[in-house]
Design a protein around this motif. Structure first.
Motif, PDB file in Angstrom:
ATOM      1  N   GLY A 259       4.435  42.179 -10.136  1.00 17.83           N
ATOM      2  CA  GLY A 259       4.034  43.573  -9.931  1.00 17.83           C
ATOM      3  C   GLY A 259       2.583  43.691  -9.490  1.00 17.83           C
ATOM      4  O   GLY A 259       2.252  44.440  -8.578  1.00 17.83           O
ATOM      5  N   GLY A 260       1.722  42.918 -10.145  1.00 17.61           N
ATOM      6  CA  GLY A 260       0.306  42.963  -9.810  1.00 17.61           C
ATOM      7  C   GLY A 260       0.041  42.459  -8.402  1.00 17.61           C
ATOM      8  O   GLY A 260      -0.781  43.015  -7.675  1.00 17.61           O
ATOM      9  N   GLN A 261       0.768  41.413  -8.022  1.00 17.31           N
ATOM     10  CA  GLN A 261       0.594  40.874  -6.660  1.00 17.31           C
ATOM     11  C   GLN A 261       1.070  41.878  -5.616  1.00 17.31           C
ATOM     12  O   GLN A 261       0.430  42.072  -4.585  1.00 17.31           O
ATOM     13  CB  GLN A 261       1.366  39.562  -6.526  1.00 17.31           C
ATOM     14  CG  GLN A 261       0.706  38.412  -7.276  1.00 17.31           C
ATOM     15  CD  GLN A 261       1.625  37.207  -7.419  1.00 17.31           C
ATOM     16  OE1 GLN A 261       2.848  37.322  -7.335  1.00 17.31           O
ATOM     17  NE2 GLN A 261       1.028  36.049  -7.655  1.00 17.31           N
ATOM     18  N   ARG A 262       2.174  42.560  -5.920  1.00 18.44           N
ATOM     19  CA  ARG A 262       2.662  43.586  -4.980  1.00 18.44           C
ATOM     20  C   ARG A 262       1.651  44.705  -4.813  1.00 18.44           C
ATOM     21  O   ARG A 262       1.437  45.218  -3.730  1.00 18.44           O
ATOM     22  CB  ARG A 262       3.978  44.182  -5.491  1.00 18.44           C
ATOM     23  CG  ARG A 262       5.157  43.326  -5.158  1.00 18.44           C
ATOM     24  CD  ARG A 262       6.424  43.968  -5.679  1.00 18.44           C
ATOM     25  NE  ARG A 262       7.260  42.918  -6.227  1.00 18.44           N
ATOM     26  CZ  ARG A 262       8.312  43.094  -6.996  1.00 18.44           C
ATOM     27  NH1 ARG A 262       8.686  44.325  -7.324  1.00 18.44           N
ATOM     28  NH2 ARG A 262       9.004  42.088  -7.439  1.00 18.44           N
ATOM     29  N   GLN A 263       1.030  45.082  -5.932  1.00 21.35           N
ATOM     30  CA  GLN A 263       0.036  46.140  -5.858  1.00 21.35           C
ATOM     31  C   GLN A 263      -1.156  45.698  -5.009  1.00 21.35           C
ATOM     32  O   GLN A 263      -1.724  46.491  -4.264  1.00 21.35           O
ATOM     33  CB  GLN A 263      -0.420  46.518  -7.264  1.00 21.35           C
ATOM     34  CG  GLN A 263      -1.035  47.901  -7.310  1.00 21.35           C
ATOM     35  CD  GLN A 263      -1.004  48.500  -8.689  1.00 21.35           C
ATOM     36  OE1 GLN A 263      -1.036  47.793  -9.684  1.00 21.35           O
ATOM     37  NE2 GLN A 263      -0.956  49.814  -8.766  1.00 21.35           N
ATOM     38  N   ARG A 264      -1.489  44.425  -5.089  1.00 19.78           N
ATOM     39  CA  ARG A 264      -2.582  43.920  -4.252  1.00 19.78           C
ATOM     40  C   ARG A 264      -2.196  43.909  -2.771  1.00 19.78           C
ATOM     41  O   ARG A 264      -3.039  44.150  -1.914  1.00 19.78           O
ATOM     42  CB  ARG A 264      -2.993  42.516  -4.725  1.00 19.78           C
ATOM     43  CG  ARG A 264      -3.930  42.590  -5.929  1.00 19.78           C
ATOM     44  CD  ARG A 264      -4.407  41.238  -6.333  1.00 19.78           C
ATOM     45  NE  ARG A 264      -3.445  40.571  -7.200  1.00 19.78           N
ATOM     46  CZ  ARG A 264      -3.355  39.247  -7.342  1.00 19.78           C
ATOM     47  NH1 ARG A 264      -4.154  38.452  -6.673  1.00 19.78           N
ATOM     48  NH2 ARG A 264      -2.452  38.731  -8.156  1.00 19.78           N
ATOM     49  N   VAL A 265      -0.925  43.656  -2.494  1.00 17.41           N
ATOM     50  CA  VAL A 265      -0.473  43.723  -1.093  1.00 17.41           C
ATOM     51  C   VAL A 265      -0.596  45.162  -0.581  1.00 17.41           C
ATOM     52  O   VAL A 265      -1.058  45.412   0.538  1.00 17.41           O
ATOM     53  CB  VAL A 265       0.986  43.224  -0.935  1.00 17.41           C
ATOM     54  CG1 VAL A 265       1.441  43.369   0.510  1.00 17.41           C
ATOM     55  CG2 VAL A 265       1.109  41.775  -1.391  1.00 17.41           C
ATOM     56  N   ALA A 266      -0.201  46.125  -1.434  1.00 19.27           N
ATOM     57  CA  ALA A 266      -0.313  47.536  -1.058  1.00 19.27           C
ATOM     58  C   ALA A 266      -1.772  47.894  -0.756  1.00 19.27           C
ATOM     59  O   ALA A 266      -2.072  48.596   0.217  1.00 19.27           O
ATOM     60  CB  ALA A 266       0.235  48.430  -2.171  1.00 19.27           C
ATOM     61  N   LEU A 267      -2.679  47.377  -1.576  1.00 24.41           N
ATOM     62  CA  LEU A 267      -4.106  47.596  -1.362  1.00 24.41           C
ATOM     63  C   LEU A 267      -4.535  46.928  -0.050  1.00 24.41           C
ATOM     64  O   LEU A 267      -5.297  47.502   0.736  1.00 24.41           O
ATOM     65  CB  LEU A 267      -4.868  46.999  -2.552  1.00 24.41           C
ATOM     66  CG  LEU A 267      -6.236  47.529  -2.898  1.00 24.41           C
ATOM     67  CD1 LEU A 267      -6.256  49.033  -3.028  1.00 24.41           C
ATOM     68  CD2 LEU A 267      -6.710  46.902  -4.218  1.00 24.41           C
ATOM     69  N   GLY A 268      -4.013  45.730   0.186  1.00 18.71           N
ATOM     70  CA  GLY A 268      -4.330  44.993   1.406  1.00 18.71           C
ATOM     71  C   GLY A 268      -3.907  45.740   2.667  1.00 18.71           C
ATOM     72  O   GLY A 268      -4.627  45.751   3.666  1.00 18.71           O
ATOM     73  N   ARG A 269      -2.759  46.392   2.606  1.00 19.51           N
ATOM     74  CA  ARG A 269      -2.279  47.165   3.756  1.00 19.51           C
ATOM     75  C   ARG A 269      -3.245  48.277   4.124  1.00 19.51           C
ATOM     76  O   ARG A 269      -3.434  48.584   5.299  1.00 19.51           O
ATOM     77  CB  ARG A 269      -0.931  47.808   3.436  1.00 19.51           C
ATOM     78  CG  ARG A 269       0.222  46.869   3.405  1.00 19.51           C
ATOM     79  CD  ARG A 269       1.452  47.574   2.899  1.00 19.51           C
ATOM     80  NE  ARG A 269       1.799  48.697   3.736  1.00 19.51           N
ATOM     81  CZ  ARG A 269       3.020  48.924   4.196  1.00 19.51           C
ATOM     82  NH1 ARG A 269       3.998  48.109   3.885  1.00 19.51           N
ATOM     83  NH2 ARG A 269       3.261  49.966   4.940  1.00 19.51           N
ATOM     84  N   ALA A 270      -3.833  48.888   3.090  1.00 26.11           N
ATOM     85  CA  ALA A 270      -4.812  49.955   3.345  1.00 26.11           C
ATOM     86  C   ALA A 270      -6.119  49.368   3.857  1.00 26.11           C
ATOM     87  O   ALA A 270      -6.709  49.856   4.820  1.00 26.11           O
ATOM     88  CB  ALA A 270      -5.044  50.766   2.079  1.00 26.11           C
ATOM     89  N   ILE A 271      -6.557  48.284   3.219  1.00 30.58           N
ATOM     90  CA  ILE A 271      -7.838  47.668   3.571  1.00 30.58           C
ATOM     91  C   ILE A 271      -7.881  47.281   5.045  1.00 30.58           C
ATOM     92  O   ILE A 271      -8.844  47.561   5.749  1.00 30.58           O
ATOM     93  CB  ILE A 271      -8.100  46.418   2.691  1.00 30.58           C
ATOM     94  CG1 ILE A 271      -8.396  46.833   1.253  1.00 30.58           C
ATOM     95  CG2 ILE A 271      -9.261  45.602   3.250  1.00 30.58           C
ATOM     96  CD1 ILE A 271      -8.516  45.664   0.291  1.00 30.58           C
ATOM     97  N   VAL A 272      -6.813  46.627   5.520  1.00 32.79           N
ATOM     98  CA  VAL A 272      -6.845  46.123   6.896  1.00 32.79           C
ATOM     99  C   VAL A 272      -6.872  47.256   7.927  1.00 32.79           C
ATOM    100  O   VAL A 272      -7.286  47.041   9.064  1.00 32.79           O
ATOM    101  CB  VAL A 272      -5.655  45.170   7.208  1.00 32.79           C
ATOM    102  CG1 VAL A 272      -5.741  43.914   6.348  1.00 32.79           C
ATOM    103  CG2 VAL A 272      -4.311  45.865   7.032  1.00 32.79           C
ATOM    104  N   ARG A 273      -6.442  48.436   7.538  1.00 38.90           N
ATOM    105  CA  ARG A 273      -6.476  49.567   8.458  1.00 38.90           C
ATOM    106  C   ARG A 273      -7.911  49.977   8.813  1.00 38.90           C
ATOM    107  O   ARG A 273      -8.167  50.534   9.881  1.00 38.90           O
ATOM    108  CB  ARG A 273      -5.752  50.773   7.842  1.00 38.90           C
ATOM    109  CG  ARG A 273      -4.229  50.666   7.825  1.00 38.90           C
ATOM    110  CD  ARG A 273      -3.656  51.213   9.113  1.00 38.90           C
ATOM    111  NE  ARG A 273      -4.298  52.480   9.447  1.00 38.90           N
ATOM    112  CZ  ARG A 273      -3.968  53.647   8.910  1.00 38.90           C
ATOM    113  NH1 ARG A 273      -2.991  53.724   8.069  1.00 38.90           N
ATOM    114  NH2 ARG A 273      -4.621  54.740   9.250  1.00 38.90           N
ATOM    115  N   GLU A 274      -8.847  49.716   7.875  1.00 34.32           N
ATOM    116  CA  GLU A 274     -10.244  50.120   8.077  1.00 34.32           C
ATOM    117  C   GLU A 274     -10.362  51.578   8.472  1.00 34.32           C
ATOM    118  O   GLU A 274     -11.195  51.959   9.302  1.00 34.32           O
ATOM    119  CB  GLU A 274     -10.931  49.199   9.110  1.00 34.32           C
ATOM    120  CG  GLU A 274     -10.915  47.736   8.666  1.00 34.32           C
ATOM    121  CD  GLU A 274     -11.633  46.794   9.604  1.00 34.32           C
ATOM    122  OE1 GLU A 274     -12.075  47.231  10.683  1.00 34.32           O
ATOM    123  OE2 GLU A 274     -11.754  45.599   9.255  1.00 34.32           O
ATOM    124  N   ALA A 275      -9.526  52.426   7.874  1.00 31.84           N
ATOM    125  CA  ALA A 275      -9.521  53.860   8.179  1.00 31.84           C
ATOM    126  C   ALA A 275     -10.757  54.541   7.589  1.00 31.84           C
ATOM    127  O   ALA A 275     -11.293  54.080   6.583  1.00 31.84           O
ATOM    128  CB  ALA A 275      -8.254  54.499   7.615  1.00 31.84           C
TER     129      ALA A 275
END
Ligand code: ADP
Ligand code: ADP
Length: 227
Positions: A138-154
């Motif tokens: 679960g924690g790793q999935r949450q980090r992937v979700a965070l990663g998806r936002a981070i890479v956007r650099e929005a």
């Protein structure tokens, strides 16, 4: 003008008689780190979802960079989001999950690779890039979700309890990571949490909500040191 302007925003859910959010007025400046706090059910997520465009606005005006966006679809708002129950694509690898939003936006392949390598390193996901979400904790999935936002650099990040599924140690580490990220990307973050420590350590301004209205807006020291 402010980067995000909420003017008399109101939300009445279909079937409800009482508004879940009302008289919500807030001017958010470029590069702020705003944290919404308040008891469960006070309207924090509803407000965030209206800013994201995931929930219709019943009344008032929402502006992003001078543009009225009440009716603008989510993909046309320059926003990256992390939600508590953010669904990753189960058939895609961690790498492909993180690359998805960038491919949509036609970011060059090399740049995608670079951003994902950086984010994966930051989030401790380098060894998991080839895995499917089902093979992660679960924690790793949450980090992937965070990663998806981070890479956007929005320029705008919306985060709804992004650390809630992490254990205490990882939460402290991620808190520092998000603060570092905010400085690095120089973007605006609106963050919902139950955790007072998160609010105090990360916010430039805290918005305290209760029963659908704003009770107080202030710097962490003002909000938590009032008698
Ligand atoms: P918070 O994020 O502060 O816990 P929410 O924004 O989730 O609060 O909820 C605010 C209020 O709106 C609550 O009374 C909740 O029951 C209600 N609410 C949230 N989502 C819906 C929905 N989809 N339909 C009807 N009422 C909802
Ligand atoms: P990205 O990583 O660019 O957000 P996604 O495929 O995840 O790419 O999302 C595409 C669009 O779907 C987003 O820009 C947003 O408008 C919308 N979206 C993102 N997260 C959610 C969500 N939890 N619920 C509904 N819509 C969402």
């Amino acid at each position: 003008m402010s980067q995000i302007s909420l003017r008399n925003i109101e939300k009445i859910y279909e079937g409800s008689t009482e508004p879940s959010v009302k008289d919500f007025n807030l001017e958010i400046e470029d590069k702020e780190f705003i944290v919404f706090v308040g008891p469960s059910g006070c309207g924090k997520s509803t407000t965030l979802r209206m800013i994201a465009g995931l929930e219709t606005i019943s009344g008032g005006e929402l502006y992003i960079k001078d543009k009225l966006v009440n009716k603008t679809p989510p993909k046309d708002r320059d926003i990256a989001m992390v939600f508590q129950n953010y669904a990753l694509y189960p058939h895609l690898s961690v790498y492909e999950n993180m690359a998805f939003g960038l491919k949509l936006r036609k970011v060059p392949k090399n740049e995608i690779k670079e951003r994902i390598a950086d984010a994966a390193e930051t989030l401790g996901l380098t060894d998991f890039l080839k895995r499917k979400p089902s093979a992660l904790s679960g924690g790793q999935r949450q980090r992937v979700a965070l990663g998806r936002a981070i890479v956007r650099e929005a320029p705008i990040f919306l985060m709804d309890e992004p650390l809630s599924n992490l254990d205490a140690k990882l939460r402290v580490q991620m808190r520092a990571e998000i603060t570092r990220l905010h400085k690095h990307l120089n973007n605006t973050i609106i963050y919902v949490t139950h955790d007072q420590t998160e609010a105090m350590t990360m916010a430039t301004r805290i918005v305290v909500m209760k029963d659908g209205v704003i009770q107080q807006i202030g710097a962490p020291i003002d909000v938590y040191n009032t008698p």
